[in-house]
Design a protein around this motif. Structure first.
Motif, PDB file in Angstrom:
ATOM      1  N   GLN A 184       0.858  -1.173   0.000  1.00  0.00           N
ATOM      2  CA  GLN A 184       0.000   0.000   0.000  1.00  0.00           C
ATOM      3  C   GLN A 184       0.900   1.230   0.000  1.00  0.00           C
ATOM      4  O   GLN A 184       2.062   1.164   0.392  1.00  0.00           O
ATOM      5  CB  GLN A 184      -0.929   0.020   1.220  1.00  0.00           C
ATOM      6  CG  GLN A 184      -0.204   0.109   2.547  1.00  0.00           C
ATOM      7  CD  GLN A 184      -1.132  -0.029   3.727  1.00  0.00           C
ATOM      8  OE1 GLN A 184      -1.105  -1.005   4.453  1.00  0.00           O
ATOM      9  NE2 GLN A 184      -1.971   0.967   3.918  1.00  0.00           N
ATOM     10  N   GLN A 185       0.377   2.340  -0.464  1.00  0.00           N
ATOM     11  CA  GLN A 185       1.178   3.556  -0.496  1.00  0.00           C
ATOM     12  C   GLN A 185       1.460   4.027   0.939  1.00  0.00           C
ATOM     13  O   GLN A 185       0.535   4.444   1.640  1.00  0.00           O
ATOM     14  CB  GLN A 185       0.442   4.632  -1.268  1.00  0.00           C
ATOM     15  CG  GLN A 185       0.254   4.311  -2.754  1.00  0.00           C
ATOM     16  CD  GLN A 185      -0.609   5.328  -3.458  1.00  0.00           C
ATOM     17  OE1 GLN A 185      -1.676   5.715  -2.957  1.00  0.00           O
ATOM     18  NE2 GLN A 185      -0.181   5.775  -4.618  1.00  0.00           N
ATOM     19  N   SER A 187      -2.624  -5.989  -3.008  1.00  0.00           N
ATOM     20  CA  SER A 187      -2.515  -4.531  -2.919  1.00  0.00           C
ATOM     21  C   SER A 187      -3.891  -3.985  -2.582  1.00  0.00           C
ATOM     22  O   SER A 187      -4.910  -4.499  -3.062  1.00  0.00           O
ATOM     23  CB  SER A 187      -2.038  -3.946  -4.244  1.00  0.00           C
ATOM     24  OG  SER A 187      -2.154  -2.530  -4.233  1.00  0.00           O
ATOM     25  N   ILE A 188      -3.922  -2.931  -1.761  1.00  0.00           N
ATOM     26  CA  ILE A 188      -5.221  -2.357  -1.392  1.00  0.00           C
ATOM     27  C   ILE A 188      -5.428  -0.973  -1.994  1.00  0.00           C
ATOM     28  O   ILE A 188      -6.426  -0.321  -1.687  1.00  0.00           O
ATOM     29  CB  ILE A 188      -5.386  -2.283   0.136  1.00  0.00           C
ATOM     30  CG1 ILE A 188      -4.310  -1.392   0.765  1.00  0.00           C
ATOM     31  CG2 ILE A 188      -5.375  -3.661   0.739  1.00  0.00           C
ATOM     32  CD1 ILE A 188      -4.572  -1.086   2.220  1.00  0.00           C
ATOM     33  N   ASP A 189      -4.511  -0.528  -2.860  1.00  0.00           N
ATOM     34  CA  ASP A 189      -4.741   0.782  -3.481  1.00  0.00           C
ATOM     35  C   ASP A 189      -4.374   0.792  -4.966  1.00  0.00           C
ATOM     36  O   ASP A 189      -5.255   0.778  -5.818  1.00  0.00           O
ATOM     37  CB  ASP A 189      -4.000   1.903  -2.720  1.00  0.00           C
ATOM     38  CG  ASP A 189      -2.609   1.513  -2.267  1.00  0.00           C
ATOM     39  OD1 ASP A 189      -1.906   0.831  -3.038  1.00  0.00           O
ATOM     40  OD2 ASP A 189      -2.213   1.905  -1.151  1.00  0.00           O
ATOM     41  N   PRO A 193      -4.728  -4.673  -7.319  1.00  0.00           N
ATOM     42  CA  PRO A 193      -5.879  -4.518  -6.414  1.00  0.00           C
ATOM     43  C   PRO A 193      -7.037  -5.417  -6.841  1.00  0.00           C
ATOM     44  O   PRO A 193      -7.377  -5.487  -8.028  1.00  0.00           O
ATOM     45  CB  PRO A 193      -6.243  -3.037  -6.564  1.00  0.00           C
ATOM     46  CG  PRO A 193      -4.984  -2.382  -7.022  1.00  0.00           C
ATOM     47  CD  PRO A 193      -4.283  -3.387  -7.885  1.00  0.00           C
TER      48      PRO A 193
END
Length: 277
Positions: free
Chosen positions: A122-123, A185-187, A205
């Motif tokens: 994630q960022q 990934s969540i973003d 994502p």
């Protein structure tokens, strides 16, 4: 004449620079020597083709250079030459693709007994999850992601309560044990890459991608994001520590499970609520 000589010198210098270049791969630390061999084969094939094409250009410049009294002849096609080029190109492409396809099959064919390790990007940070004493990971869902549950684990899944959650810290792995890496990934798009392992894969994502490898050398290796993921992409770093099995288990015993972290957060939240009142 001068142009032909310059072309040959450029071709020779380019090949020699690649062969004797001081910039090469980092030392291998996994079982994926096949990937190195495949890339090396590709370099040799493309290098040979590059030299042949440039040498042919130099020959044409020299052989068909302008001279007084010579007239150019128009030859619209040459079937023999076309067949030679078609067959040669097909053989070269097959020689590059076939080893890659074989290695790719090995890359995604996980051996029995491999330990699953989840990596979430994630960022701009990495989070890790390892199976607990039951040896399996619990389920997760992006809809569960919150400040209290950043990896989105399912709180109602008993299999996930003993999962070991690593946030803002290094991932440890045992030496010589195959690992299946599950990537989420969540973003945005990320890419989990450890150069010494020669293994990388995009993290998409809404999907779970994977690959496997076996660490073959102890040490601390830097994790990079190999996909441009935003303004702090270059700072998205972490480390993988490969150690002997006894040291790995000693480290694992000190880590907290999802249940312990959830309980700690619940206590902190309740304390904060009472103090606010």
């Amino acid at each position: 004449m001068a142009v032909a000589i310059i072309l040959i010198l450029v071709a020779v210098a380019s090949v020699l620079f690649h062969i004797f270049s001081p910039w090469w791969w980092t030392p291998l630390a996994s079982n994926w020597r096949y990937i190195d061999d495949t890339i090396t084969l590709t370099f040799w094939i493309t290098g040979a083709v590059f030299f042949a094409v440039v040498a042919f250009m130099a020959y044409c410049v020299l052989r068909f250079r302008h001279t007084e009294g010579r007239r150019a002849v128009y030859n619209p096609e040459n079937k023999k030459l076309e067949w030679w080029l078609s067959v040669g190109t097909a053989i070269g492409v097959a020689a590059m693709l076939a080893p890659g396809l074989i290695v790719w099959h090995q890359f995604v064919t996980v051996p029995a007994g491999a330990t699953e390790v989840e990596v979430m990007g994630q960022q701009w940070q990495w989070s890790y999850r390892l199976p607990g004493k039951d040896g399996r990971l619990g389920t997760s869902d992006a809809r569960n992601v919150s400040a209290e549950n950043p990896m989105g684990l399912n709180p109602d899944d008993p299999a996930g309560q003993d999962d070991v959650v690593i946030q803002n810290d290094d991932l440890h792995l045992p030496l010589g044990k195959p690992v299946k890496v599950l990537l989420r990934s969540i973003d945005v798009l990320h890419d989990f890459y450890v150069p010494e392992f020669r293994a990388k894969m995009d993290m998409i994502p809404g999907s779970v991608t994977y690959y496997w490898f076996t660490p073959t050398r102890t040490g601390t290796f830097e994790v990079l994001c190999a996909e441009l993921c935003g303004a702090a992409h270059a700072q998205m770093r972490s480390k993988v520590v490969v150690e002997e099995e006894k040291d790995y288990h000693a480290w694992l015993e000190k880590q907290r499970t999802f249940a312990e972290l959830s309980g700690q957060r619940d206590v902190a939240k309740a304390t904060y609520t009472r103090e606010s009142e």
